[in-house]
Design an enzyme around this catalytic site. Sequence first.
Site, PDB file in Angstrom:
ATOM      1  CB  CYS A  35      -0.941   0.004   1.196  1.00  0.00           C
ATOM      2  SG  CYS A  35      -1.635  -1.610   1.538  1.00  0.00           S
ATOM      3  CB  CYS A  39     -12.632  -1.937   7.191  1.00  0.00           C
ATOM      4  SG  CYS A  39     -12.633  -3.110   8.566  1.00  0.00           S
ATOM      5  CB  ILE A  96     -12.671  -3.131  -2.152  1.00  0.00           C
ATOM      6  CG1 ILE A  96     -12.171  -4.111  -1.084  1.00  0.00           C
ATOM      7  CG2 ILE A  96     -12.217  -3.547  -3.551  1.00  0.00           C
ATOM      8  CD1 ILE A  96     -12.875  -5.435  -1.085  1.00  0.00           C
ATOM      9  CE  LYS A 102     -14.600   3.793   7.727  1.00  0.00           C
ATOM     10  NZ  LYS A 102     -15.438   3.572   6.541  1.00  0.00           N
ATOM     11  CG  HIS A 117      -6.378   1.895   0.848  1.00  0.00           C
ATOM     12  ND1 HIS A 117      -5.226   2.424   0.298  1.00  0.00           N
ATOM     13  CD2 HIS A 117      -5.967   0.904   1.694  1.00  0.00           C
ATOM     14  CE1 HIS A 117      -4.179   1.773   0.782  1.00  0.00           C
ATOM     15  NE2 HIS A 117      -4.596   0.846   1.619  1.00  0.00           N
TER      16      HIS A 117
END
Lengths: 421, 145
Positions: A93, A242, A245, A364, A368
């Site tokens: 990442c 989390c 995607i 968030k 990401h």
Amino acid sequence: MNKRKLGRGVAVVGAGMSKYGVRTGVSNREMFVEAFKHMMASVDRGVDPKDIEANYVGCCGAWNWESQAGIGKWCTDWAGLVPIPSTTVDNACASASVAIRQGIIGIASGLYDIVLAGGVEKMSTLPTNETTLVLATGADMAWETYAGFTFPGLYATMATAYMNEYGTTSEDLMAVAIKNHDNGVLNPMAQFGQTIRDVMNARIAKAKEKGQPVPSWADEMEFLHDSAFNPVVAWPLKLFDCCPITDGAACVLLVAEEIAKDFTDTPIYIIGTGQASGGALHDRESLTSIPAAQIAARQAYEMAGVSPQDIKIAEVHDCFTIAEVMAISDIGFFKPGKEAATAAAEGKTHRDGVKPINTSGGLKSKGHPVGATGAGMVVEIFEQMKGHAGPRQVPIDANLTLTHNVGAHGTTVVVQIYERR
Amino acid sequence: MDEMPFTAASFDKFCSEKKLMASRCKKCGAIWLPPRPLCLKCKGGDMEWVELKGKGKIVSFTAIGVGAPTMIEAGYDRQHPYCAGVIELEEGCRMNAQIVGVDVEHPENIKIGTPVTVDFLERGSFSLVPAIANVNKTYAIFRAS
Ligand SMILES: [Zn+2]
């Protein structure tokens, strides 16, 4: 360790990104072209693409998600930049930040004057359980996934340790998610156009419409406590802890300091850069901080000759809410423990707080796309520093800023410091 | 025993014999789990295998509801999560492993520091490469004691 300096100064004079989100039917290279066009339009006096000398592209999963190796080359091709050298960079990442750092090093060495650097990631092609495994490949497949760890599971294990050591609560973490969604809603490029309160109200409206029992949440905190809507992913982390995607791309234009004013009156100078590596969870003495982040931050501060108190705003790696809590202490903004954990709840990291964090919405809410994330952070910093952030513009003069980008769960960290003079 | 190379495959082979094995640096005595062919402490490269007692404690943990495909196939899901965590062995070294015998449906009841003992379990391997995915092997797991 010697204090290291760049061989010559480097500035960002352009930064752009594709729309982040689930971009069905749009590939990595196509999103890269969107980001490239957005970047080109951000260069105040323009740049002739023929003058760009090299391209560094971060990406960590194209082999899995798009069945494509060496994706950077195809991004360079679609941006019309063949035959300049193109280098694909994989550091999980942190790939795009490492790509940018390679571009900085290329210019600082004297080899190039004008470099493009950024990243891409197409993630929405696989079913969630397979994507879960692709993301786990960012960790140690031999000795971490061994335990059945998913990627959220690794951060959840750090969250358990953090909560046990400092008494941090789920509410402290939820405040991070609420804050970042509040910011992301003001970012037209973000994946989520909703605050968590919006999500809650939409659920209430849907229940009413369908004639179902109407949930009686008093506020978003109560909504986030409802396990029917915010289920556990990896305890203690829940769905809203989390990041999503995301498909997306971002890139920046780096130039040598001495020519920076040819492109704009307000170049964003990179005055500090640090990068460090870290081991697997079992090889770390502490699970409540990310050692590589502390090392990378120290390198960046030493090179820049500034301290955490001097930095006005930062984009940090909030792939999970607990990650933002650890990040803001690893970069020295807040003490680890209660001070860092409650910073969002107390408004200190809000847009109008003492240290605005993740004004873009962060990973968030902005999203990401793993290989692009580091470049996306620089896009926000660039827009804030130039006063182009529109409704999310911070009320202070953001003339000194920082990005903090974590690869996997701390196996690579890049911290960079930017100055507008 | 010293002829076995210091690899993950050797570790797995020992697990199939119900032995939890680490590598030990002959120069400085540091014990490495997972086994390493090079000592991080003194950078020495002369190692030997050592069998661990298999007793330790939980350093930290999670209860995973959305698992990797292998764990989903093993029957774990949101209603039936599994516990994974970092274990510190009495010998001082650590490893990541599945933890059983804990109240995984109420993870707030699981305590850091809980004593655990090694156990061995056969399960498919984790990989995206079909040829090496879901190959059965013996895993070291830990049971709360
Ligand atoms: Zn040694």
